[in-house]
Structures are given as structure tokens and as C-alpha cells.
Motif scaffolding. Structure first.
Motif, short mmCIF file in Angstrom:
data_model
loop_
_atom_site.label_atom_id
_atom_site.label_comp_id
_atom_site.label_asym_id
_atom_site.label_seq_id
_atom_site.Cartn_x
_atom_site.Cartn_y
_atom_site.Cartn_z
N VAL A 230 -4.09 -17.96 -0.01
CA VAL A 230 -3.27 -17.79 -1.21
C VAL A 230 -3.87 -18.64 -2.33
O VAL A 230 -3.94 -19.87 -2.21
CB VAL A 230 -1.81 -18.20 -0.95
CG1 VAL A 230 -0.94 -17.89 -2.16
CG2 VAL A 230 -1.27 -17.49 0.29
N THR A 231 -4.29 -18.00 -3.41
CA THR A 231 -4.99 -18.72 -4.48
C THR A 231 -4.12 -18.98 -5.70
O THR A 231 -4.34 -19.94 -6.41
CB THR A 231 -6.22 -17.92 -4.95
OG1 THR A 231 -5.79 -16.71 -5.59
CG2 THR A 231 -7.15 -17.58 -3.79
N TRP A 232 -3.17 -18.08 -5.99
CA TRP A 232 -2.39 -18.11 -7.24
C TRP A 232 -3.32 -18.15 -8.46
O TRP A 232 -3.02 -18.78 -9.47
CB TRP A 232 -1.43 -19.30 -7.27
CG TRP A 232 -0.47 -19.35 -6.12
CD1 TRP A 232 -0.49 -20.22 -5.08
CD2 TRP A 232 0.65 -18.49 -5.90
NE1 TRP A 232 0.54 -19.96 -4.22
CE2 TRP A 232 1.27 -18.90 -4.70
CE3 TRP A 232 1.21 -17.41 -6.60
CZ2 TRP A 232 2.39 -18.28 -4.17
CZ3 TRP A 232 2.33 -16.78 -6.09
CH2 TRP A 232 2.91 -17.21 -4.88
N LEU A 233 -4.44 -17.44 -8.36
CA LEU A 233 -5.41 -17.41 -9.45
C LEU A 233 -5.61 -15.97 -9.93
O LEU A 233 -5.21 -15.01 -9.28
CB LEU A 233 -6.75 -17.99 -9.00
CG LEU A 233 -6.75 -19.50 -8.72
CD1 LEU A 233 -8.08 -19.92 -8.12
CD2 LEU A 233 -6.46 -20.29 -9.99
N GLY A 234 -6.26 -15.84 -11.09
CA GLY A 234 -6.49 -14.53 -11.68
C GLY A 234 -7.58 -13.75 -10.98
O GLY A 234 -8.31 -14.26 -10.12
N ASP A 235 -7.73 -12.50 -11.40
CA ASP A 235 -8.65 -11.59 -10.70
C ASP A 235 -10.12 -11.95 -10.89
O ASP A 235 -10.94 -11.69 -10.01
CB ASP A 235 -8.39 -10.16 -11.15
CG ASP A 235 -7.09 -9.62 -10.59
OD1 ASP A 235 -6.80 -9.87 -9.41
OD2 ASP A 235 -6.34 -8.97 -11.35
N ALA A 236 -10.48 -12.52 -12.04
CA ALA A 236 -11.89 -12.88 -12.24
C ALA A 236 -12.32 -13.96 -11.25
O ALA A 236 -13.46 -13.96 -10.77
CB ALA A 236 -12.12 -13.35 -13.68
N VAL A 237 -11.41 -14.89 -10.92
CA VAL A 237 -11.72 -15.92 -9.93
C VAL A 237 -11.64 -15.34 -8.52
O VAL A 237 -12.51 -15.58 -7.68
CB VAL A 237 -10.77 -17.13 -10.07
CG1 VAL A 237 -11.09 -18.19 -9.02
CG2 VAL A 237 -10.88 -17.73 -11.47
N ASN A 238 -10.59 -14.57 -8.24
CA ASN A 238 -10.45 -13.97 -6.91
C ASN A 238 -11.63 -13.07 -6.56
O ASN A 238 -12.14 -13.09 -5.43
CB ASN A 238 -9.14 -13.18 -6.84
CG ASN A 238 -7.93 -14.06 -6.63
OD1 ASN A 238 -8.06 -15.26 -6.38
ND2 ASN A 238 -6.75 -13.49 -6.75
N ASP A 239 -12.04 -12.23 -7.51
CA ASP A 239 -13.18 -11.35 -7.24
C ASP A 239 -14.45 -12.16 -7.01
O ASP A 239 -15.31 -11.80 -6.19
CB ASP A 239 -13.38 -10.36 -8.39
CG ASP A 239 -12.36 -9.24 -8.39
OD1 ASP A 239 -11.71 -9.03 -7.35
OD2 ASP A 239 -12.19 -8.58 -9.44
N ALA A 240 -14.60 -13.26 -7.74
CA ALA A 240 -15.75 -14.13 -7.52
C ALA A 240 -15.70 -14.75 -6.13
O ALA A 240 -16.73 -14.84 -5.44
CB ALA A 240 -15.79 -15.23 -8.59
N LEU A 241 -14.51 -15.17 -5.68
CA LEU A 241 -14.37 -15.71 -4.32
C LEU A 241 -14.74 -14.67 -3.28
O LEU A 241 -15.37 -14.98 -2.26
CB LEU A 241 -12.93 -16.18 -4.10
CG LEU A 241 -12.58 -17.58 -4.63
CD1 LEU A 241 -11.07 -17.80 -4.59
CD2 LEU A 241 -13.29 -18.66 -3.81
N VAL A 242 -14.34 -13.42 -3.50
CA VAL A 242 -14.71 -12.35 -2.58
C VAL A 242 -16.22 -12.26 -2.45
O VAL A 242 -16.78 -12.15 -1.34
CB VAL A 242 -14.12 -11.00 -3.06
CG1 VAL A 242 -14.73 -9.83 -2.30
CG2 VAL A 242 -12.60 -10.98 -2.91
#
Length: 747
Positions: free
Chosen positions: A643-655
Motif C-alpha cells: 500500500v503506497t498511498w501515492l499517485g500513478d506516476a510513482v506507482n507505475d515507476a515502482l512497477v
């Protein structure tokens, strides 16, 4: 014309009014105005001397057009009324038509021509401007591009007396390929006339004025005058309604002969349509579902409801795939005023097309952004004494034993609540001004060559890159791009080193489609064992073995054919898919953090109906029971969840970063899900991400399959394609920083 903001009388108490040309003062009196608006008072002294760049940010219907043109026309009348010109650039042809009607009455009285220039305007009217080059030219970026390509040698003379460049709906350009094209065109205009031109940006929605100034004048943003007009203290009424998903009437019943559309759509959708019919009939309104498909569905249901009741239809569809005639029918119905009309629409009615005042705005599902919601809401409550009205409709799934995190925290509803709360606080997503935008650079290289009949590589570097709109690109990548364009037959080089159009380049530049920097929204077809499942927009980069959600089921990606927009999938045995998929919009970090705050609180949210309040109570109870306020990593069946509670630009980067560690994560909104691994394995990978020192997008995106997003991406060298994509869509440094910050969980 009056305003709720303080303003001075036009009879002499107004400092701004006193600065205007007497003929403009006379026109204002003849229109029955009793005062200038707040934006107009502030803009007149800033613009009247044509010696600076200015951004005017004011609510919809606050008189931004007049705020710009009163002082601009005064300057022209005083200095060169018979030869000066103004360039007004708009994102929409329909908006140009509106502004032509709005400015013509004023400019006719001043003997200043107003010329609308786009594909629907007669050639004879355009030739009138080409003949003497004076007046106000209303144009889209695409038509301005066409002028450079087709009339490049004539432009220095045609634009020699240009005094101002006005960009309407500035926020609609920032961060997009079209916006980068506009920056390049403004830069090329100044090179053409060999002087700086005052740039004027008009907008109702700007999240960060400093970043907007950086977009308007990249080399001197600190010198841009910022004018922010007051909102006037408009009353706002908000109601968010919650629904639990219900099956279609025909579901589970014996086959119905000749089923009606009402038998086939979910029962909850029918409930929303019924409420819309009940509260919107008899007035003018706008309804915003989150897709063209939903626009058609709700339009059909509401039109059929009128037929069933034996009353005239009041509901009209409006979206970009409809023909111009259908769209104009809806616009006329809204503007007519003699009969009530409601448009079910996409972003096509979000910008400033004059459709008259509407009573309310309805939003089905979370809006694409808070800035978008504010823009939409500016359409409502424009009559004096009337409040702006927002109704939101959130359909949440019925929970069961297999329901996942997204459904359990009622993600769609909570995101809507968070966005409304941030709207009420005055926060909006900051515009994105970074990114390489190499797709548009390719188009501009071809355009400059067409304008000049050829160009040297050094000239292109100096005009477009070094100190220009594409300055983020280094020389090595620029040379690589030119060579690759040669390999693709877009360019060729003669013996003197002059770059010319190659065989393919010449064909493409001579097509009408060349002038647009952006590609039309494409959807990917989903194929399973050769059978087409349907199509959907894919907003996140895909990797083999990742999952997608479609038609209420999970599918595992086998392969992606980016060129033909095809995703090959196979059924996935994972748990129930989340009902909420974010609607394809990119969500900001601040929105997700506000969602966490909504769930952590216990105080009631005042703008929810009883059903929505009950759904929120369920979500908050789940948040507390599962310790989501402290727990960020847990096991969910065969998945590990972060669970990150972060936006998609960060989440997609994590992926993408986790993929380099051998994990196939999926961005599922507030969290990432990684199938087939333990939390220990996930935490180990996260720890290694946090320690990464090499964030080279060429390596990190090596396996990403669907990064051909923009119009000219196909003409880019592979390494530059990955760099450009990452610069526009991923926050790699923020993702690494987040991973490093989880060290307390890793121990």
C-alpha cells in the motif's frame, strides 16, 4: 455586467477604465456595463503597453477575453490601428467560433478585422487576412502549424506587425504534446519576426501559477505578470450519492425475447439514470460520465425515459467521436434557452465554449482531476444569485469473501470525496512542464524543414533544442534522432549537409493529418486464443505476465503488439477484480494522501447522502480493522500487497523498478499487488529498489511493451523512446525514495 468581487464604476471611478481608448469606453457604455470585472481592472494596466508577458487566471465567465482584449485593442488603436495584428490561439475550433462572435461586435466598431482561421472557415475569408495581415487572427495550433508549412516564406511579412500572442485555455495545453508544439510555434514566431512578442495566457484553472509561467515563457518565467482574479464568493452546493452495484434485470433469468436496454444494463446504472431524469428535467445541465461509452449509455437511457413518459427529449450526447453536426445540435439545444436541455458529455464541453448558463453539473464516478472538476463546475451558477450545484454518483460493488483492498476501502467513492475536499480548499494538480516530448520534436523538425525548404542540423539544434522548447535533450540523443529519422526515410541529406524531407517524410508532411502533434486516443484490442474480447484504453505500461481487468474478470498478459494495438491475454485465476479501475486518469500523490486522511477520520462528511455515508462508514471500519493506518505490506491470498498511498506516476515507476528485480507488480490504485510471491520476497525487492543508484530508463523500461503512446514515437530510436516515455509518465526518483523510506518495515 456586474461581479460579486469589488469593482469600480465605469463612469470614472475605475483606474483601468480611464486607461482605455475612448471608443472602447463608448462600447462598454453601449453594452450597459456598470462596472469592470476584477480580472479586467487588474489586466488593463499590465497589458496596455505591450511590454510584458501576462497570465490571467479567473473563474469561468469572469470576463477573461475582455480583460485581455480591452487593453490590447487600446494599444493597437493608439499605435498602429491600420496595420497591427494580434494572434489568438485556442485549443478548439468551436471556441474560436464563439470568440469570433464575441469580439466581432466590439472590433467592428473600432474598424479592426476579426478573422477566424480553421478548416471550416471559407478560403475567401482567410485570403482577406493574408492580403493585409492586420486585425485579430483566431487560430488553432494545428492551423498555425499549417501556415508555417505551407506559407513559410510569406510569414515574415505576414507577421511583421504582430504585437501580441494570446493563448486561451492555457491549462489545456500544459504538459501535453500539443502544448509542446505550441511552445515551439511561439518560439518560431519570435524568430520569424526577430523580436520578443508579449505572450498572454488565459485560464480558469491553474494549479501552480509559477509552473504556468514557466510554460508560457520558459526562459524568463519570473518576469511573467500573474493576475489571479477573485472568485466572488460564489455559493456552492454539493451532494455525493452512493449506490451498491446491482445486476441487470435479465441476469439469472431465462432468456428474454427481444430484451430492452433496461434489461441488460446493471440495475445500479438504471438507478443513477432514474435519479438524473428526476432531478434534471426542466432545466439545463451537464452530465460527465468517464468514457464515451458511458456517455452513449446514459444518453440512450435518458432519451428512452422521455419516450416512455411521452415527453419531448431533453437529453443530448456530446463527445469527440460524434460528427460536428451532432455536437452542434447539442450545443444549440443548450444555448437556445427556450427549451430545457441536458448534455451527457466528455471533456468536449469542459472548456469555454459558450453554451449559456447551466443549473447543475453531474459527475458519474471520480472526475479525471480536480482541475477538470473545477473547470466543469465553473459552468454552473453563472446567473447572479444562483449557486453552483455539483451532484456526484458513485457505484460501489457488493462486498463478499473474495473482495480485495480497492473494493473494501470503496476506492471510487473515497477518491471522489478526497477530490471534492481538495477542491473546496482551493488545491489543484500542478501543471506538468517537464518531459522530453521527442514525438513533437520530430514533427517540428519536419515542419521547420518544410518552412525553410531545408535546414542544417546546427540550425535545428539552435532553434528547437539549445535554449529552445526541447532543451532537455542532449546533443548525442539529438544526433541519434536525426540519424534514425534518416533510416526511417523521414529525412535525407544533400552533399552540402542540408537536411531535406526523405521519401516518407515528404508524403507525411503533405497530408492534412501532419499538422496535429497529438495522436487520437487509441484503445487496445484484447485477444484470448484468437477471440476478440473487446477494447479498452491502457494508461499504464504493460509487461508480460502482468494482469489487466476487463469485463469484470482478470486476465494475464501474454504479449503486447504495440504497433497494431493488440494485447494477447489468458484468463487469470486471481481473486475477484476490483470494480474501480480509476477510469484511466492519472491520479496525483496529493489526492491519494487525502484519500488516506478521509479513511483515517471518523467525522461525518457533510456532502454525502445516507447511502454514500454508509459506504464510507464500511470503508473506514475496514481501514481500522486491518490496521491500514500503520500496515503497508500484507499477504492477500496468493498476492503480496504494497500500500503506497501515492499517485500513478510513482506507482507505475515502482512497477517498472520491481520488474528489474524479477517481480511482476500491478498498479491497482492506492496499492501495488504482486501475484505469486510472499511479503518477505516483496520486501526484499523493495529494499533493493531503495538502494538502486542506476535509474537509467533505457534499462528499466527494457521489457515494457506499450510505450508507443504519442504520434511520432514509432520514428524514435528505441533508447530515446524509453527516455522520452519515462520523462513524461514515470517518477523514478520518487519511487526509489519511497522504497528507501520503507526500511523500517524491512528490518
Amino acid at each position: 455586467m456586474t461581479t460579486n468581487s469589488p469593482a469600480s464604476s465605469s463612469d470614472g471611478g475605475s483606474q483601468g477604465f480611464a486607461l482605455l481608448d475612448v471608443r472602447i469606453q463608448r462600447w462598454i457604455w453601449s453594452e450597459g456595463w456598470t462596472a469592470l470585472r476584477d480580472a479586467q481592472e487588474k489586466a488593463i494596466p499590465a497589458l496596455i503597453d505591450a511590454d510584458r508577458d501576462v497570465i490571467i487566471a479567473a473563474p469561468t465567465a469572469a470576463g477573461k477575453t475582455e480583460a485581455a482584449f480591452f487593453p490590447i485593442l487600446t494599444h493597437m488603436l493608439r499605435h498602429e490601428p491600420h496595420i497591427g495584428s494580434v494572434l489568438y490561439i485556442s485549443p478548439l475550433k468551436a471556441l474560436i467560433n464563439d470568440q469570433w462572435g464575441r469580439l466581432t461586435g466590439l472590433c467592428d466598431s473600432l474598424d479592426i478585422p476579426v478573422v477566424a482561421w480553421h478548416g471550416d472557415v471559407a478560403v475567401s475569408r482567410k485570403h482577406k487576412f493574408l492580403k493585409d495581415g492586420r486585425g485579430v487572427l483566431l487560430i488553432t495550433p494545428e492551423s498555425l502549424e499549417a501556415l508555417f508549412v505551407r506559407r513559410g516564406t510569406a510569414l515574415p511579412g505576414l507577421m511583421s506587425k504582430l504585437r501580441y500572442v494570446v493563448v486561451d485555455e492555457l491549462h489545456a495545453f500544459i504538459g501535453s504534446e500539443r502544448g509542446k508544439q505550441l511552445q515551439s510555434l511561439m518560439c518560431r514566431l519570435e524568430r520569424t519576426v526577430d523580436r520578443r512578442l508579449p505572450r498572454v495566457g488565459l485560464s480558469a484553472t491553474l494549479g501552480d501559477m509559477g509552473l504556468a509561467a514557466q510554460f508560457l515563457r520558459p526562459d524568463k518565467p519570473n518576469l511573467v505578470d500573474l493576475i489571479v482574479a477573485g472568485s466572488g464568493g460564489q455559493e456552492l452546493k454539493i451532494l455525493i450519492k452512493g449506490y451498491v452495484e446491482k445486476p441487470a434485470r435479465a441476469e439469472g433469468l431465462p432468456e428474454i425475447r427481444d430484451p430492452e436496454v433496461e434489461d441488460l444494463v446493471p440495475g445500479s446504472t438504471l438507478e443513477v439514470a432514474e435519479h438524473l431524469y428526476k432531478v434534471l428535467r426542466g432545466s439545463n445541465n451537464l452530465v460527465f460520465p468517464n468514457s464515451r461509452r458511458q456517455v452513449e449509455l446514459y444518453s440512450d437511457l435518458l432519451r428512452r425515459r422521455c419516450e416512455q413518459q411521452g415527453v419531448p427529449n431533453e437529453f443530448w450526447a456530446h463527445h469527440g467521436s460524434l460528427s460536428k453536426d451532432f455536437r452542434e445540435d447539442a450545443e444549440r439545444a443548450l444555448k437556445d434557452g427556450s427549451k430545457p436541455a441536458t448534455a451527457i458529455c466528455t471533456t468536449t464541453l469542459e472548456l469555454g465554449i459558450d453554451i449559456g448558463a447551466v443549473k447543475s453539473i453531474s459527475q458519474i464516478g471520480p472526475p479525471p482531476s480536480i482541475a477538470s472538476l473545477r473547470q466543469r463546475l465553473g459552468r454552473s451558477g453563472r446567473r447572479k444569485g444562483e449557486p453552483a450545484i455539483l451532484r456526484g454518483y458513485c457505484i460501489e460493488p457488493e462486498l463478499g469473501p473474495k473482495s480485495g483492498l480497492s473494493d473494501s476501502i470503496r476506492e471510487g467513492l473515497v477518491q471522489t470525496i478526497a477530490m471534492v475536499r481538495l477542491l473546496l480548499r482551493g488545491w489543484f494538480e500542478p501543471p506538468s512542464v517537464g518531459g522530453l516530448h521527442c514525438s513533437t520534436l520530430i514533427q517540428q523538425i519536419l515542419s521547420v524543414i518544410a518552412e525553410r525548404g531545408g535546414a542544417m542540423a546546427g540550425e535545428l539544434w539552435a532553434l528547437l533544442v539549445k535554449g529552445g522548447p526541447f532543451e532537455g535533450l542532449d546533443r548525442t540523443d539529438f544526433v541519434s534522432l536525426l540519424r534514425h529519422m534518416g533510416d526511417k526515410q523521414l529525412l535525407t541529406q544533400d552533399s552540402s549537409g542540408l537536411l531535406l524531407h526523405g521519401e516518407l517524410g515528404e508524403k507525411l508532411v503533405n497530408r492534412y493529418e501532419f499538422y496535429a502533434a497529438f495522436a487520437s486516443d487509441d484503445e487496445f484490442r484484447l485477444l484470448c486464443e484468437g477471440k476478440t474480447l473487446g477494447s479498452l484504453p491502457v494508461s499504464h505500461p504493460l509487461l508480460p505476465d502482468q494482469r489487466v481487468i476487463f469485463a469484470g474478470r482478470r486476465w494475464r498478459v501474454l504479449d503486447v503488439d504495440s504497433e497494431n494495438k493488440v494485447v494477447m491475454v489468458t484468463p487469470d485465476r486471481g481473486g475477484a477484480p476490483p470494480a474501480f479501475d480509476g477510469g484511466g486518469a492519472v491520479v496525483h500523490d496529493v489526492v491519494r494522501q487525502e484519500m488516506r486522511a478521509v479513511l483515517a477520520e471518523s467525522t461525518p462528511v457533510p456532502f454525502l447522502d445516507q447511502s454514500a455515508a454508509a459506504l464510507l462508514a464500511e470503508a473506514r471500519d475496514y481501514y481500522r480493522r486491518t490496521n491500514l493506518h500503520t500496515s503497508q505490506v500484507f499477504q492477500w491470498g496468493h498476492e503480496a500487497v504494497l500500500v503506497t498511498w501515492l499517485g500513478d506516476a510513482v506507482n507505475d515507476a515502482l512497477v517498472m523498478l520491481l520488474a528489474t528485480m524479477g517481480l511482476r507488480a500491478n498498479n491497482e490504485g492506492v496499492a501495488l499487488a504482486v501475484p505469486g510471491v510472499s511479503t518477505d520476497r516483496l520486501l526484499d525487492a523493495v529494499a533493493r529498489v531503495g538502494e538502486m543508484t542506476d535509474l537509467d530508463p533505457v534499462r528499466i523500461l527494457a521489457e515494457a511493451k506499450n510505450i508507443l503512446r504519442e504520434k511520432w514515437d514509432w520514428a524514435m530510436p528505441e533508447e530515446l523512446l524509453r527516455k522520452s516515455f519515462a520523462s513524461l509518465n514515470l517518477e523514478l526518483n520518487e519511487a526509489r525514495r519511497f522504497a528507501a523510506g520503507l526500511s523500517h518495515l524491512i528490518g
